[in-house]
Design a protein around this motif. Structure first.
Motif: not given
Length: 92
Positions: A31-40, A48-58
């Motif tokens: 999240r602290a990276e330049t150009g990272c708009l969203e990271y969840n 409980e063992n399934k996850f999703m990473i949602y990332e948005v970059y500039e």
């Protein structure tokens, strides 16, 4: 143009605690990276063992810079052996 990455992960049960710790660490660094708009990180409500990473970059350059970061490389090396199955990665 924005770059959106969606990663579906299923973790081995015995690695859940270490996964959570490492994942929240990489999340804050990403999240602290330049150009990272969203990271969840999202946890599946029914498994409980399934996850999703949602990332948005500039743009694509910001995403490529993310993949070159030390925390990303460290995380990939950490997470791959504890997956219950291959991740599903979608890139938009």
């Amino acid at each position: 143009m924005k770059k959106v990455i969606i990663v579906h992960l299923e973790i081995k049960q015995e690695n859940r605690e270490s996964f959570m710790k490492e994942t929240f660490s990489v999340t804050s660094k990403s999240r602290a990276e330049t150009g990272c708009l969203e990271y969840n990180i999202l946890e599946n409500c029914y498994s409980e063992n399934k996850f999703m990473i949602y990332e948005v970059y500039e743009n694509n350059k910001a995403f490529e810079n993310h993949k070159q970061s030390e925390h990303y490389k460290k995380y990939i090396n950490f997470v791959m052996p504890i997956l219950a199955k291959e991740p599903v990665i979608e890139i938009y």
